[in-house]
Design a protein around this motif. Structure first.
Motif, PDB file in Angstrom:
ATOM      1  N   VAL A 123      99.279  58.511  88.362  1.00 38.01           N
ATOM      2  CA  VAL A 123     100.409  59.300  88.849  1.00 38.01           C
ATOM      3  C   VAL A 123     100.560  60.602  88.066  1.00 38.01           C
ATOM      4  N   LEU A 124     100.533  60.527  86.743  1.00 42.12           N
ATOM      5  CA  LEU A 124     100.749  61.730  85.934  1.00 42.12           C
ATOM      6  C   LEU A 124      99.458  62.420  85.536  1.00 42.12           C
ATOM      7  N   GLY A 125      98.299  61.792  85.820  1.00 49.19           N
ATOM      8  CA  GLY A 125      97.030  62.483  85.669  1.00 49.19           C
ATOM      9  C   GLY A 125      96.422  62.478  84.287  1.00 49.19           C
ATOM     10  N   PHE A 126      96.935  61.651  83.368  1.00 45.66           N
ATOM     11  CA  PHE A 126      96.285  61.555  82.057  1.00 45.66           C
ATOM     12  C   PHE A 126      94.872  61.008  82.215  1.00 45.66           C
ATOM     13  N   ARG A 127      93.992  61.394  81.279  1.00 48.05           N
ATOM     14  CA  ARG A 127      92.596  60.984  81.351  1.00 48.05           C
ATOM     15  C   ARG A 127      92.221  60.156  80.120  1.00 48.05           C
ATOM     16  N   LEU A 128      91.310  59.245  80.327  1.00 52.82           N
ATOM     17  CA  LEU A 128      90.962  58.277  79.296  1.00 52.82           C
ATOM     18  C   LEU A 128      90.155  58.919  78.168  1.00 52.82           C
ATOM     19  N   SER A 129      90.553  58.625  76.917  1.00 52.56           N
ATOM     20  CA  SER A 129      89.790  59.045  75.739  1.00 52.56           C
ATOM     21  C   SER A 129      89.004  57.880  75.162  1.00 52.56           C
ATOM     22  N   ASP A 130      89.681  56.787  74.838  1.00 54.94           N
ATOM     23  CA  ASP A 130      89.005  55.593  74.333  1.00 54.94           C
ATOM     24  C   ASP A 130      89.998  54.450  74.150  1.00 54.94           C
ATOM     25  N   TYR A 131      89.499  53.347  73.574  1.00 51.24           N
ATOM     26  CA  TYR A 131      90.307  52.148  73.356  1.00 51.24           C
ATOM     27  C   TYR A 131      90.158  51.695  71.907  1.00 51.24           C
ATOM     28  N   ILE A 132      91.217  51.049  71.390  1.00 55.14           N
ATOM     29  CA  ILE A 132      91.110  50.283  70.147  1.00 55.14           C
ATOM     30  C   ILE A 132      91.724  48.910  70.417  1.00 55.14           C
ATOM     31  N   VAL A 133      90.982  47.859  70.073  1.00 54.16           N
ATOM     32  CA  VAL A 133      91.444  46.483  70.267  1.00 54.16           C
ATOM     33  C   VAL A 133      91.259  45.755  68.939  1.00 54.16           C
ATOM     34  N   TRP A 134      92.375  45.210  68.376  1.00 51.09           N
ATOM     35  CA  TRP A 134      92.285  44.550  67.067  1.00 51.09           C
ATOM     36  C   TRP A 134      93.511  43.652  66.836  1.00 51.09           C
ATOM     37  N   ASP A 135      93.282  42.474  66.271  1.00 50.80           N
ATOM     38  CA  ASP A 135      94.354  41.582  65.804  1.00 50.80           C
ATOM     39  C   ASP A 135      95.446  41.361  66.847  1.00 50.80           C
ATOM     40  N   GLY A 136      95.061  41.214  68.111  1.00 53.38           N
ATOM     41  CA  GLY A 136      96.035  41.002  69.175  1.00 53.38           C
ATOM     42  C   GLY A 136      96.611  42.264  69.772  1.00 53.38           C
ATOM     43  N   ALA A 137      96.247  43.415  69.222  1.00 58.87           N
ATOM     44  CA  ALA A 137      96.717  44.697  69.744  1.00 58.87           C
ATOM     45  C   ALA A 137      95.676  45.287  70.686  1.00 58.87           C
ATOM     46  N   ASP A 138      96.155  45.923  71.743  1.00 59.21           N
ATOM     47  CA  ASP A 138      95.295  46.560  72.731  1.00 59.21           C
ATOM     48  C   ASP A 138      95.882  47.939  73.014  1.00 59.21           C
TER      49      ASP A 138
END
Length: 293
Positions: A165-180
């Motif tokens: 909807v607002l048009g943001f674009r993906l940079s990357d992900y961090i997934v650790w210790d239950g956090a996404d």
């Protein structure tokens, strides 16, 4: 079509004096003059009229996250997209041209209750910013104020809304210790927005932190020394992030959320490759409170 940059953050604050002590007395940021105790404390970082607005209130809450666009066409297109999602849109009365804060703007609350504002033509200040303080300067301009991190009850739905909807674009992900966490950009700054699932005792609708980028690593170090010497609580210690390369620390604000003060963020271009990281930090960034039991 998307928002262009993060413009400003407005906060209702119960302890304005503590906020002034942190931002003005310790960090040396410039505050606009106030004519009454009811007026907000407005903080300048650059040529914008203000970047942070602190409104005296009975309770602390995020009052408004302001995003900017570069044309009236972008503004109306995004308003139509938000309205098409069944979200109520409120157009902001801008008032007299000599006193308005922007040419045009609309507001809405997202599914987690975060109050967003999207504006076109924010007001600038022709007077030079006061220099000679603790921090030599800030990285803003086309990159905007910095970034915000928001905690989401329905995390996949929030990512879908802000990208589709607002048009943001993906940079990357961090997934650790239950956090996404999903990191999103709207200009060359690595991310202007990050969205996270409910984790680490945060619930959907909690504001995690605001990041402001300073002009040199020495600025970060001097601010870190000043905050520690004053016994101000830290959210996280000095460290460097895996994904955007920022070297920073996180100070706890009187309203409970963090402000990250950092330097050296990567810039995204057409050659950027999306990655997933398993830790948010290359080193440092330990959760810690400094100077207080």
């Amino acid at each position: 079509m998307s928002v262009s940059r993060l413009g400003a953050l407005s906060v209702d604050v119960a302890d304005l004096d503590s906020w002034r002590y942190l931002l003005v007395d310790l960090l040396g940021l410039e505050a606009r003059p106030r004519t009454s105790d009811d007026e907000p404390l407005l903080i300048r970082l650059d040529e914008h009229h203000h970047r942070i607005a602190l409104h005296p209130a009975a309770q602390d809450r995020i009052r408004r996250i302001t995003w900017e666009v570069d044309s009236p066409e972008q503004l109306h297109t995004l308003a139509d997209r938000v309205r098409a999602e069944g979200v109520e849109v409120e157009w902001v009365p801008t008032g007299d041209p000599e006193t308005r804060s922007a040419v045009a703007a609309f507001r809405f609350d997202d599914a987690d209750g975060f109050p967003n504002e999207i504006c076109f033509g924010p007001t600038m200040d022709h007077l030079p910013l006061a220099r000679g303080g603790l921090i030599s300067g800030f990285v803003t301009g086309e990159l905007g104020l910095g970034h915000v991190v928001l905690m989401c009850k329905n995390y996949p739905a929030a990512v879908d809304f802000y990208t589709r909807v607002l048009g943001f674009r993906l940079s990357d992900y961090i997934v650790w210790d239950g956090a996404d966490a999903t990191f999103l950009h709207c200009n060359p700054r690595h991310h202007s927005l990050a969205l996270m699932n409910e984790c680490f005792n945060f619930r959907g609708g909690d504001f995690n932190h605001l990041m402001i980028e300073v002009a040199s690593l020495d600025d970060v170090g001097r601010a870190y020394d000043r905050i520690n010497a004053a016994g101000i609580d830290l959210k996280m210690t000095f460290g460097r992030h895996t994904n955007d390369g920022v070297t920073s620390f996180y100070v706890a604000t009187p309203s409970g959320f963090g402000i990250e003060i950092g330097y050296g963020g990567d810039l995204v271009d057409d050659r950027w490759v999306v990655k997933t990281y398993r830790s948010p930090s290359r080193w440092g960034h330990e959760p810690q409170k400094a100077g207080r039991p």
